[in-house]
Design a protein around this motif. Sequence first.
Motif, short mmCIF file in Angstrom:
data_model
loop_
_atom_site.label_atom_id
_atom_site.label_comp_id
_atom_site.label_asym_id
_atom_site.label_seq_id
_atom_site.Cartn_x
_atom_site.Cartn_y
_atom_site.Cartn_z
N LEU A 199 -4.94 13.86 -0.29
CA LEU A 199 -3.49 13.93 -0.46
C LEU A 199 -2.82 12.68 0.10
O LEU A 199 -3.05 12.31 1.25
N GLY A 200 -1.99 12.07 -0.71
CA GLY A 200 -1.22 10.93 -0.25
C GLY A 200 -1.96 9.61 -0.26
O GLY A 200 -1.46 8.63 0.27
N PHE A 201 -3.13 9.59 -0.86
CA PHE A 201 -3.86 8.32 -0.97
C PHE A 201 -4.26 8.13 -2.43
O PHE A 201 -4.69 9.07 -3.09
N ASP A 202 -4.09 6.91 -2.90
CA ASP A 202 -4.49 6.61 -4.27
C ASP A 202 -5.33 5.34 -4.24
O ASP A 202 -4.81 4.24 -4.35
N SER A 245 -5.93 7.91 -9.46
CA SER A 245 -5.08 8.78 -10.28
C SER A 245 -5.13 8.35 -11.74
O SER A 245 -5.20 9.17 -12.65
N VAL B 171 0.69 9.17 1.67
CA VAL B 171 1.86 9.01 0.82
C VAL B 171 2.49 7.63 1.00
O VAL B 171 2.65 6.89 0.03
N GLU B 174 0.26 4.91 -0.26
CA GLU B 174 0.16 4.94 -1.72
C GLU B 174 1.38 4.26 -2.34
O GLU B 174 1.25 3.41 -3.21
#
Lengths: 348, 340
Positions: A199-202, A245, B171, B174
């Motif tokens: 969550l919160g990392f791409d 993503s 978040v 990102e």
Amino acid sequence: MGKVVLVTGVARQLGGRFVRRIQREPDVDRVIGVDAVPPDHHLGGAEFLRADIRHPAIARVLAEHAVDTVVHMDVNGTPLGKSGSRATVKETNVIGTMQLLGACQKTPSVRRLVVKSSTNVYGSAPRDPAIFTESTPPKSLPSGGFAKDTVEVEGYVRGFARRRPDVAVCVLRFANILGPCADSPLAEYFSLPVLPTVLGFDPRLQFVHEDDAIEVLRIAAGEPRRATLNSGTFNVAGDGVLLLSQAARRLGRPTLPFFLPTVTWVGTALRSVGVLDFSPEQIRLLTHGRVVQTTQMRETLGFHPRYTTAEAFADFARSRGTGLLPPETLARTVDRIAAVLPAGRGQN
Amino acid sequence: MADAKVIPFGEEPRSKRKSKRVGRARTNQPPVPLAPVPPQRDEPAGTAERAEPAGAPREPDGGWDRKLANGLSFLRRRVTGEYEVDDFGYDQELTDQVLMSALRPFYEKYFRVEVKGIENIPEKGAALIVSNHSGTVAVDGLMLQMAIHDQHPANRNVRMLAADLVFMLPVVNELARKFGHTLACVEDAQKLLERGELVGVMPEGFKGVGKPFSERYKLQRFGRGGFVSTALRAGAPIVPCSIVGAEEIYPMVGNAKTLARLLGIPYFPLTPTFPWLGPLGMVPLPTKWTIQFGEPIPTDGYSPEAADDPMVMFNLTDQVRETIQHTLYKLLVQRRSVFF
């Protein structure tokens, strides 16, 4: 007299393909494939020797056949098939490399050594620069798993290069290899119906197509072409990057984000049920990502990959079939909405 | 008039398709009489235009249509993953269409940023923008980026260098990457400058952004001046930048050091409102901002060895620092009020 090439790790898809490819080289006389288990695929007429590189017997093989080029591909993150354990893989990676290098050192006929390494040696941490070059020291050394194995393997290879300066040593640090028959952990990950993410990392990811991997190994195993040098350490990756993503969308697989601490549990759970090897360094990669610079590969090694990262991924996606949310369907849905929308807007 | 209403719809191929469908649906209902069909078709078109287009020009409607079409094609690219990001993870499309639009109200309406000396930023090619850093939360970096993107004739996107904390937070990291930010380290800055990008750096770092309110507009130490040697190596001009107004958005009157250490962050701000009013305390004060870009300082006249010469580096660092500090004082004198 032509060259005698010894290839380790031929029971894997990539090793098998490389053996079949290198045999077609005009200056190659004989190809000897070595692995601890017999391969399922054919080796195109190459000799297969069932030998475990963890045992000193490998030295006899080298001497007997007067091998002059050794291509070490038996450095892997996951066990072959479902039976092997992580401990065996680690032993093959580390002890196997030590034995093989010891054997090479004792065999005067060896002239060239090619080692398949991985960009895992850089680790992935938030404090790392965005793009790794061959000389970037990792900010946080990989603490275990395959990443640590590769760091150790490269350490032994450097030691070997010092002791045998007459041998041309080429270390190829591959980004994640993908392709129709790739069996890397990341390929397994992308085959899951729903992709667990952090969550919160791409993360930014880079891929090499397996055809390109074979080709660069061939270049490294042969004589250098004019104005190129094929000894040293090189990053090998396709151009460009894909975000996780983005990759998931192109693959048409939904993602399921987890909080960072729980991801480790998910990984352990998936590993214990044997769905896939979701190791800690894999999670780190899928958290922070990794991008390497490939200028050396282009300019010094003279290799230009045919596939970009996106193309390699597209080829992989084609081979895996559609996921739960195929991009074509989504695109059609959007088109349909677009067709309906002006009317819907009008009626309000 | 009725015809005029139909034509703008027909201009767009998709709308055409739609109107055809509507037509077919209509013809299905009353198949026999041929003559009444056109008025019936006009009726839905008339309701579609609602009341206002009767007097309003056709343009805004076409504009909305186009906007909608653009939005849908954007959505289509996003859901299928058919967009490009660069090696640093900068997603230009997302930045231009979504992230910048989300920040624009803050930039235009809330902080009412006034930009001076935008002509000092080169039209193209590499440049290093060095700015003061303040405001407890690094909003100033975002506003600087907005200012350059919106005011510069070439709409350049500045690639900000951010602290490593940014890339540890979920978040935030990102979004920062997609926004074109990268880690403040020599390697990244060098690569971006070599690619001819505009790079923004705030060398004060946490010392600047987390300084107490009493020290506002006093520049802190500029690190080790690493930014100067990077600019020297790349031969990129240094553009000093002074931001006024950011200091007062969260007046940091105290610092809960123990709590900060527990949370692993460099400081834990206490403002007159922050922990006390809960989430309401996180609303920044609506100060009036001014961003002034100074004359670029060329660095291409130096020899390659100069990048490693500490004297040259300290001199240049001081020159940049002095310029920013003086401009800050000048702007403060000119400022009528914190909020207007």
